[in-house]
Design a protein around this motif. Structure first.
Motif, PDB file in Angstrom:
ATOM      1  N   LEU A 451       8.761   7.330  -8.566  1.00 24.32           N
ATOM      2  CA  LEU A 451       8.028   7.688  -7.357  1.00 24.32           C
ATOM      3  C   LEU A 451       8.746   8.754  -6.532  1.00 24.32           C
ATOM      4  O   LEU A 451       9.976   8.804  -6.460  1.00 24.32           O
ATOM      5  N   LYS A 452       7.934   9.592  -5.892  1.00 25.85           N
ATOM      6  CA  LYS A 452       8.446  10.485  -4.871  1.00 25.85           C
ATOM      7  C   LYS A 452       8.847   9.662  -3.642  1.00 25.85           C
ATOM      8  O   LYS A 452       8.318   8.560  -3.441  1.00 25.85           O
ATOM      9  N   PRO A 453       9.752  10.156  -2.796  1.00 23.69           N
ATOM     10  CA  PRO A 453      10.027   9.444  -1.539  1.00 23.69           C
ATOM     11  C   PRO A 453       8.734   9.240  -0.757  1.00 23.69           C
ATOM     12  O   PRO A 453       7.914  10.148  -0.619  1.00 23.69           O
ATOM     13  N   GLY A 454       8.526   8.030  -0.281  1.00 19.30           N
ATOM     14  CA  GLY A 454       7.286   7.683   0.406  1.00 19.30           C
ATOM     15  C   GLY A 454       6.182   7.246  -0.534  1.00 19.30           C
ATOM     16  O   GLY A 454       5.091   6.893  -0.071  1.00 19.30           O
ATOM     17  N   GLY A 455       6.456   7.264  -1.856  1.00 17.26           N
ATOM     18  CA  GLY A 455       5.447   6.870  -2.832  1.00 17.26           C
ATOM     19  C   GLY A 455       5.171   5.378  -2.814  1.00 17.26           C
ATOM     20  O   GLY A 455       5.981   4.569  -2.335  1.00 17.26           O
ATOM     21  N   LEU A 456       4.021   4.996  -3.371  1.00 18.19           N
ATOM     22  CA  LEU A 456       3.505   3.633  -3.288  1.00 18.19           C
ATOM     23  C   LEU A 456       3.547   2.947  -4.647  1.00 18.19           C
ATOM     24  O   LEU A 456       3.148   3.529  -5.656  1.00 18.19           O
ATOM     25  N   ALA A 457       4.016   1.708  -4.659  1.00 12.73           N
ATOM     26  CA  ALA A 457       3.906   0.838  -5.834  1.00 12.73           C
ATOM     27  C   ALA A 457       3.005  -0.325  -5.486  1.00 12.73           C
ATOM     28  O   ALA A 457       3.143  -0.931  -4.410  1.00 12.73           O
ATOM     29  N   VAL A 458       2.080  -0.654  -6.380  1.00 11.41           N
ATOM     30  CA  VAL A 458       1.137  -1.752  -6.160  1.00 11.41           C
ATOM     31  C   VAL A 458       1.243  -2.713  -7.340  1.00 11.41           C
ATOM     32  O   VAL A 458       1.091  -2.307  -8.496  1.00 11.41           O
TER      33      VAL A 458
END
Length: 555
Positions: A451-458
């Motif tokens: 993920l990029k910084p600030g990216g989301l994992a669900v």
């Protein structure tokens, strides 16, 4: 407020008692000390090693002793706790659905799994049916008659539930008759079958599962009304193959044949090795045929029947439960002002790509990656995504080899061949319960890397201990369906596991038998404990209008 509308429909019978729920006041809970043990507790004395911990969230009171029941028991590992719900309350912003489902009083029967731990206090027979009838009528008056779109949604989903209910019954009856004939021809006494076990309490089984479906559909429809996602594309596409009787008959026959084979293996509880050996896959994956399904994940036959089988298991509400994963993604996009067309999103462990078609239908311009270990399921996912495009966007070139805007990648979620910081979001559906804890930790670390910084994992998967307190006494019974890591999963504190990998915890949403957790990769130099993208769910949990935060459909 509209945001809480879906969660207001809780009858007096459907709620746990106020004493059990404990209101919103601060409470004390008992959390298991992570002391290594090697054998399952057999007496009340074995439950004595507990410590008190403050817990102040608004969900139902946890019941930590259920962690130690033999039906739920697994050896202690780094992230196991007695009540996952209490740990979640300390880590996540809590969506109103969490309290609703914690208090939603339908019981989980383990009869089909040959367990004998059902709740003796649950309403039975006519009492349960009368509760269902009254509450169903009220629910339908409130939701189905609201407008034409709602009426169409309910007509489709009630028909869907009726169809898959009939399919599930057909499969169970066919297996029962097959088992009886086989035993009689061999001159032996027939064993009790899942059909007989379920028939002993058929009215309660039926009412519980229908009641679950009704509440799930109401919640799903509210998400649609609030603009979090669209109406299901297969519902609104009249040329969809699911409306073709020949296609339906073919799938139904395939399901019945697979049901007989699967239930035979489950009743035997014998070895469930895959049909071939390989060192190309993680051992936990290659050496097991999960659910006792034919060929595990390793054949086109398995991939072809999987979607039908899971929908029959849940009486048609599987899709609605999966769509809850779109809530945190929609919110992340809206609150951070992101352009879906410039995003790159991966669905790890995509299976047949069924959920991926909902992702694409909501964000057709989004560049996506569908990843799975099974080449057979990955091929099915490619076919399903191509079918979606042919039905919904035939004139558009969305990019990629097939013009769908989707890449396909064979890999494990804990080892993805992509560069660091190359993704805006990663979603993973119903996979972590089939992984040992060390693989889950590796997967969380890999998501963070991608993920990029600030990216989301669900992360969307099964409910865990404390999420549905009335299910706790029998929740681990699903592990008997050749799910060797499930009992560890239901006690796994994913907030702690993902934080250990470097994530910040986001939101928790529940949807019947499913829960969705979101996590955010911190921005460089950030010391914040929560992302601004979680403000919407936090506001909803505090009583603000979720619709105001969600906004309109982005596509």
């Amino acid at each position: 407020m509209r945001a809480l509308g879906v969660f207001k429909h809780i009858s007096s019978r459907a709620r746990l008692s106020a004493a059990a729920a404990g209101g919103g006041a601060a409470r004390r809970v008992q959390t298991h000390v992570a002391t290594p043990t090697t054998t399952a507790p057999t007496s009340a004395q074995d439950l004595s090693y507990v410590v008190d911990r403050d817990w102040t969230a608004g969900a139902a009171a946890p019941q930590g002793s259920f962690r130690q029941l033999p039906i739920n028991y697994c050896p202690e590992t780094r992230f196991t706790v007695d009540c996952v719900a209490s740990a979640d309350a300390a880590n996540f912003q809590i969506h109103p659905s969490v309290e609703f489902w914690a208090n939603y009083n339908t019981s989980f029967s383990s009869r089909s799994l040959n367990a004998q731990a059902d709740d003796p206090n649950a309403p039975k027979g006519r009492d349960q049916l009368s509760v269902l009838a009254a509450d169903a009528a009220q629910l339908l008056r409130e939701s189905a008659l609201a407008d034409a779109e709602s009426a169409a949604y309910w007509a489709y989903h009630l028909g869907r539930t009726g169809f898959f209910l009939g399919a599930a019954a057909s499969g169970a009856i066919a297996h029962h008759l097959s088992a009886q004939l086989r035993a009689l021809s061999a001159g032996g006494n027939p064993s009790r079958t899942p059909f007989q076990n379920l028939s002993d309490n058929a009215s309660t089984e039926l009412s519980n599962r229908l009641y679950e479906a009704l509440a799930m559909y109401k919640q799903d429809l509210e998400g649609i009304k609030q603009g979090a996602f669209k109406l299901p594309w297969d519902m609104t596409t009249i040329t969809h193959r699911q409306y073709n009787p020949l296609f339906v008959l073919s799938k139904s026959a395939q399901f019945v044949a697979e049901g007989i084979a699967t239930l035979n293996r489950r009743m035997a509880q014998g070895p469930a090795n895959n049909w071939f050996a390989s060192n190309l896959y993680p051992q936990y994956y290659a050496d097991n045929t999960f659910h006792y399904q034919s060929d595990g994940w390793m054949s086109d036959r398995s991939a072809s029947v999987y979607e039908f089988s899971t929908e029959a298991l849940f009486f048609g509400r599987q899709d609605a439960m999966q769509r809850s994963a779109l809530l945190p993604l929609s919110q992340h996009i809206r609150v951070n002002g992101l352009d879906p067309g410039s995003m790159r999103v991966m669905e790890a462990c995509c299976g047949t790509g069924r959920f991926h078609t909902f992702l694409k239908d909501n964000y057709p311009s989004m560049q996506t990656i569908a990843a799975d270990l099974s080449p057979f399921y990955l091929a099915r996912a490619r076919s399903n995504v191509a079918y979606w495009k042919g039905q919904r966007a035939p004139a558009l070139d969305l990019g990629g080899m097939d013009g769908t805007g989707t890449e396909f990648m064979q890999c494990a979620v804990e080892n993805v061949p992509l560069p660091d910081g190359s993704l805006d979001a990663v979603l993973c559906m119903y996979a972590f319960h089939e992984m040992p804890e060390e693989a889950r930790s590796a997967a969380a670390a890999e998501m963070l890397r991608l993920l990029k910084p600030g990216g989301l994992a669900v992360l969307t998967d099964s409910v865990q201990l404390g999420d549905r307190p009335q299910w706790d006494p029998t929740l681990g019974a699903f592990g008997n369906f050749n799910e060797p890591h499930y009992k560890n999963f239901i006690a796994c504190d994913f907030g702690a596991l993902f934080k250990a990998a470097g994530f910040e915890c986001g939101t928790k949403v529940m949807a019947s038998a499913t829960k969705t957790l979101s996590f955010v990769k911190p921005l460089a130099g950030s010391s914040s404990s929560s992302s601004s993208s979680d403000a919407g769910v936090a506001a909803a949990a505090n009583g603000a209008s979720y619709a105001a935060v969600q906004g309109a459909d982005l596509n």
